[in-house]
Design a protein around this motif. Structure first.
Motif, PDB file in Angstrom:
ATOM      1  N   ASN A 198      53.955  47.542   9.654  1.00 41.87           N
ATOM      2  CA  ASN A 198      55.066  47.510   8.694  1.00 41.87           C
ATOM      3  C   ASN A 198      55.853  46.195   8.749  1.00 41.87           C
ATOM      4  O   ASN A 198      56.949  46.105   8.211  1.00 41.87           O
ATOM      5  CB  ASN A 198      56.009  48.686   8.937  1.00 41.87           C
ATOM      6  N   LEU A 199      55.290  45.171   9.389  1.00 40.95           N
ATOM      7  CA  LEU A 199      55.972  43.891   9.554  1.00 40.95           C
ATOM      8  C   LEU A 199      55.370  42.838   8.636  1.00 40.95           C
ATOM      9  O   LEU A 199      54.158  42.776   8.459  1.00 40.95           O
ATOM     10  CB  LEU A 199      55.869  43.420  11.009  1.00 40.95           C
ATOM     11  N   ASN A 200      56.221  42.004   8.076  1.00 40.59           N
ATOM     12  CA  ASN A 200      55.800  40.900   7.228  1.00 40.59           C
ATOM     13  C   ASN A 200      55.970  39.622   8.041  1.00 40.59           C
ATOM     14  O   ASN A 200      57.081  39.252   8.399  1.00 40.59           O
ATOM     15  CB  ASN A 200      56.671  40.882   5.962  1.00 40.59           C
ATOM     16  N   ILE A 201      54.849  38.960   8.342  1.00 34.64           N
ATOM     17  CA  ILE A 201      54.868  37.727   9.129  1.00 34.64           C
ATOM     18  C   ILE A 201      55.015  36.564   8.149  1.00 34.64           C
ATOM     19  O   ILE A 201      54.233  36.440   7.208  1.00 34.64           O
ATOM     20  CB  ILE A 201      53.580  37.562   9.962  1.00 34.64           C
ATOM     21  N   GLN A 202      56.026  35.709   8.376  1.00 35.57           N
ATOM     22  CA  GLN A 202      56.368  34.650   7.432  1.00 35.57           C
ATOM     23  C   GLN A 202      56.534  33.304   8.133  1.00 35.57           C
ATOM     24  O   GLN A 202      56.861  33.248   9.317  1.00 35.57           O
ATOM     25  CB  GLN A 202      57.714  34.955   6.747  1.00 35.57           C
ATOM     26  N   LYS A 203      56.352  32.258   7.353  1.00 33.18           N
ATOM     27  CA  LYS A 203      56.734  30.915   7.783  1.00 33.18           C
ATOM     28  C   LYS A 203      58.038  30.607   7.056  1.00 33.18           C
ATOM     29  O   LYS A 203      58.114  30.704   5.829  1.00 33.18           O
ATOM     30  CB  LYS A 203      55.668  29.897   7.390  1.00 33.18           C
ATOM     31  N   ILE A 204      59.063  30.249   7.822  1.00 33.12           N
ATOM     32  CA  ILE A 204      60.364  29.935   7.247  1.00 33.12           C
ATOM     33  C   ILE A 204      60.652  28.465   7.520  1.00 33.12           C
ATOM     34  O   ILE A 204      60.634  28.024   8.675  1.00 33.12           O
ATOM     35  CB  ILE A 204      61.471  30.814   7.852  1.00 33.12           C
ATOM     36  N   VAL A 205      60.894  27.711   6.458  1.00 32.29           N
ATOM     37  CA  VAL A 205      61.225  26.294   6.583  1.00 32.29           C
ATOM     38  C   VAL A 205      62.648  26.116   6.063  1.00 32.29           C
ATOM     39  O   VAL A 205      62.948  26.452   4.923  1.00 32.29           O
ATOM     40  CB  VAL A 205      60.251  25.402   5.779  1.00 32.29           C
ATOM     41  N   THR A 206      63.517  25.599   6.937  1.00 27.43           N
ATOM     42  CA  THR A 206      64.877  25.264   6.521  1.00 27.43           C
ATOM     43  C   THR A 206      64.994  23.747   6.489  1.00 27.43           C
ATOM     44  O   THR A 206      64.461  23.054   7.354  1.00 27.43           O
ATOM     45  CB  THR A 206      65.937  25.865   7.470  1.00 27.43           C
ATOM     46  N   GLY A 210      58.912  33.888  11.018  1.00 29.02           N
ATOM     47  CA  GLY A 210      59.811  34.989  10.682  1.00 29.02           C
ATOM     48  C   GLY A 210      59.062  36.303  10.761  1.00 29.02           C
ATOM     49  O   GLY A 210      57.921  36.406  10.317  1.00 29.02           O
ATOM     50  N   ILE A 211      59.684  37.301  11.357  1.00 26.80           N
ATOM     51  CA  ILE A 211      59.139  38.652  11.385  1.00 26.80           C
ATOM     52  C   ILE A 211      60.141  39.524  10.643  1.00 26.80           C
ATOM     53  O   ILE A 211      61.260  39.728  11.104  1.00 26.80           O
ATOM     54  CB  ILE A 211      58.928  39.151  12.823  1.00 26.80           C
ATOM     55  N   MET A 212      59.714  39.991   9.467  1.00 22.68           N
ATOM     56  CA  MET A 212      60.607  40.791   8.632  1.00 22.68           C
ATOM     57  C   MET A 212      60.124  42.235   8.596  1.00 22.68           C
ATOM     58  O   MET A 212      58.926  42.494   8.525  1.00 22.68           O
ATOM     59  CB  MET A 212      60.644  40.259   7.200  1.00 22.68           C
ATOM     60  N   TYR A 213      61.058  43.146   8.660  1.00 27.49           N
ATOM     61  CA  TYR A 213      60.720  44.554   8.488  1.00 27.49           C
ATOM     62  C   TYR A 213      61.687  45.161   7.491  1.00 27.49           C
ATOM     63  O   TYR A 213      62.815  44.693   7.305  1.00 27.49           O
ATOM     64  CB  TYR A 213      60.735  45.305   9.819  1.00 27.49           C
ATOM     65  N   GLU A 214      61.227  46.183   6.832  1.00 27.73           N
ATOM     66  CA  GLU A 214      62.028  46.904   5.854  1.00 27.73           C
ATOM     67  C   GLU A 214      61.964  48.386   6.165  1.00 27.73           C
ATOM     68  O   GLU A 214      60.939  48.870   6.652  1.00 27.73           O
ATOM     69  CB  GLU A 214      61.476  46.700   4.443  1.00 27.73           C
ATOM     70  N   TYR A 215      63.045  49.078   5.881  1.00 26.53           N
ATOM     71  CA  TYR A 215      62.990  50.531   5.941  1.00 26.53           C
ATOM     72  C   TYR A 215      63.928  51.096   4.896  1.00 26.53           C
ATOM     73  O   TYR A 215      64.864  50.444   4.438  1.00 26.53           O
ATOM     74  CB  TYR A 215      63.305  51.061   7.345  1.00 26.53           C
ATOM     75  N   GLU A 216      63.630  52.312   4.508  1.00 27.44           N
ATOM     76  CA  GLU A 216      64.430  52.989   3.498  1.00 27.44           C
ATOM     77  C   GLU A 216      64.698  54.406   3.958  1.00 27.44           C
ATOM     78  O   GLU A 216      63.796  55.100   4.425  1.00 27.44           O
ATOM     79  CB  GLU A 216      63.684  53.000   2.164  1.00 27.44           C
ATOM     80  N   THR A 217      65.941  54.821   3.844  1.00 25.31           N
ATOM     81  CA  THR A 217      66.324  56.199   4.133  1.00 25.31           C
ATOM     82  C   THR A 217      66.946  56.774   2.876  1.00 25.31           C
ATOM     83  O   THR A 217      66.985  56.120   1.825  1.00 25.31           O
ATOM     84  CB  THR A 217      67.338  56.266   5.295  1.00 25.31           C
ATOM     85  N   PHE A 218      67.454  57.959   2.983  1.00 24.85           N
ATOM     86  CA  PHE A 218      68.068  58.623   1.842  1.00 24.85           C
ATOM     87  C   PHE A 218      69.226  57.808   1.262  1.00 24.85           C
ATOM     88  O   PHE A 218      69.370  57.693   0.060  1.00 24.85           O
ATOM     89  CB  PHE A 218      68.572  60.010   2.285  1.00 24.85           C
ATOM     90  N   LYS A 264      65.399  43.099   7.281  1.00 25.78           N
ATOM     91  CA  LYS A 264      65.919  42.196   8.299  1.00 25.78           C
ATOM     92  C   LYS A 264      64.796  41.265   8.744  1.00 25.78           C
ATOM     93  O   LYS A 264      63.662  41.690   8.922  1.00 25.78           O
ATOM     94  CB  LYS A 264      66.431  43.000   9.493  1.00 25.78           C
ATOM     95  N   THR A 265      65.128  39.982   8.941  1.00 27.33           N
ATOM     96  CA  THR A 265      64.158  38.998   9.418  1.00 27.33           C
ATOM     97  C   THR A 265      64.686  38.368  10.697  1.00 27.33           C
ATOM     98  O   THR A 265      65.815  37.888  10.744  1.00 27.33           O
ATOM     99  CB  THR A 265      63.925  37.895   8.364  1.00 27.33           C
ATOM    100  N   LEU A 266      63.860  38.377  11.728  1.00 23.14           N
ATOM    101  CA  LEU A 266      64.171  37.715  12.985  1.00 23.14           C
ATOM    102  C   LEU A 266      63.185  36.571  13.169  1.00 23.14           C
ATOM    103  O   LEU A 266      62.051  36.638  12.689  1.00 23.14           O
ATOM    104  CB  LEU A 266      64.070  38.693  14.150  1.00 23.14           C
ATOM    105  N   THR A 267      63.602  35.519  13.843  1.00 24.24           N
ATOM    106  CA  THR A 267      62.772  34.309  13.931  1.00 24.24           C
ATOM    107  C   THR A 267      62.328  34.008  15.358  1.00 24.24           C
ATOM    108  O   THR A 267      62.971  34.410  16.326  1.00 24.24           O
ATOM    109  CB  THR A 267      63.533  33.092  13.379  1.00 24.24           C
ATOM    110  N   ILE A 268      61.218  33.275  15.433  1.00 20.89           N
ATOM    111  CA  ILE A 268      60.664  32.799  16.702  1.00 20.89           C
ATOM    112  C   ILE A 268      60.282  31.342  16.488  1.00 20.89           C
ATOM    113  O   ILE A 268      59.552  31.034  15.537  1.00 20.89           O
ATOM    114  CB  ILE A 268      59.428  33.623  17.110  1.00 20.89           C
ATOM    115  N   ASP A 269      60.764  30.441  17.352  1.00 19.86           N
ATOM    116  CA  ASP A 269      60.398  29.031  17.194  1.00 19.86           C
ATOM    117  C   ASP A 269      59.006  28.780  17.774  1.00 19.86           C
ATOM    118  O   ASP A 269      58.418  29.643  18.426  1.00 19.86           O
ATOM    119  CB  ASP A 269      61.449  28.095  17.781  1.00 19.86           C
ATOM    120  N   LYS A 270      58.470  27.605  17.523  1.00 19.21           N
ATOM    121  CA  LYS A 270      57.073  27.300  17.879  1.00 19.21           C
ATOM    122  C   LYS A 270      56.839  27.357  19.389  1.00 19.21           C
ATOM    123  O   LYS A 270      55.812  27.867  19.840  1.00 19.21           O
ATOM    124  CB  LYS A 270      56.663  25.933  17.325  1.00 19.21           C
ATOM    125  N   ASN A 271      57.759  26.844  20.191  1.00 19.26           N
ATOM    126  CA  ASN A 271      57.599  26.890  21.648  1.00 19.26           C
ATOM    127  C   ASN A 271      57.540  28.320  22.159  1.00 19.26           C
ATOM    128  O   ASN A 271      56.705  28.659  22.996  1.00 19.26           O
ATOM    129  CB  ASN A 271      58.731  26.138  22.349  1.00 19.26           C
TER     130      ASN A 271
END
Length: 184
Positions: free
Chosen positions: A58-66, A79-87, A93-100
């Motif tokens: 359920n995770l979307n793996i992304q490249k984020i360039v700022t 970027g690791i983005m996940y989505e969820y839906e409730t009632f 939400k996207t959390l990031t990890i640098d190359k190192n």
């Protein structure tokens, strides 16, 4: 007369304790600093571009360039983005990890993969936690003689987004992350 003596005694006690109490301690953030990133700069125009690389569960793996438009400096993050839906709510939400850190994560996952191939007779647990508190781990369950791999993404105080996966999926995740590392 008693009131005067009691007020003088009270003032004396307050002045003595005020002078002997230690100075207040400063609370500092326990999260490690990775230096000033482009995304945190102030008083400048920041451009953000997101490229979808792959999906894992359920995770979307992304490249984020700022990019700082004023001086054309840029940085790339995973970027690791996940989505969820409730009632009542929809959250993304996207959390990031640098190359190192991504390189260290890949090494840790490869070590977990090796540990799974070894014969175990007792319970074992492994985890790797990123600076953004994404936890990657493996747990050997002695009762079922099997490994469970997981990614735990922090959401809110009471809720954790947990994604479990198999040995084959662990190999696929390592492959995705290696390709992402080449893209960064």
């Amino acid at each position: 007369m008693k009131r005067i003596i009691i007020s003088i005694y009270g003032a004396f006690c307050i002045s003595v304790t005020a002078q002997t109490s230690p100075p207040p301690t400063l609370q500092r953030s326990i999260t490690p600093s990775r230096g000033l990133t482009i995304n945190t700069r102030k008083s400048t125009l920041i451009e953000k571009r997101t490229t979808h690389l792959n999906n894992f569960k359920n995770l979307n793996i992304q490249k984020i360039v700022t990019k700082d438009v004023s001086d054309n400096s840029s940085e790339s993050l995973l970027g690791i983005m996940y989505e969820y839906e409730t009632f009542d709510e929809i959250s993304r939400k996207t959390l990031t990890i640098d190359k190192n850190e991504l390189g260290k994560l890949i090494q840790a996952l490869q070590t977990m993969e090796q540990k799974e191939n070894e014969k175990n007779s007792q319970e074992a647990k492994y985890k790797f936690v990123t600076t953004n508190n994404i936890e990657f781990g493996s747990v050997y369950r002695e009762k079922s003689s099997s490994w469970a791999h997981y990614i735990k993404i922090p959401s809110s105080y009471y809720h954790q987004n947990l994604t479990e996966f198999s040995k084959e999926e662990l190999k696929y995740l390592i492959k995705i992350l290696k390709n992402a590392e080449q893209e960064l």
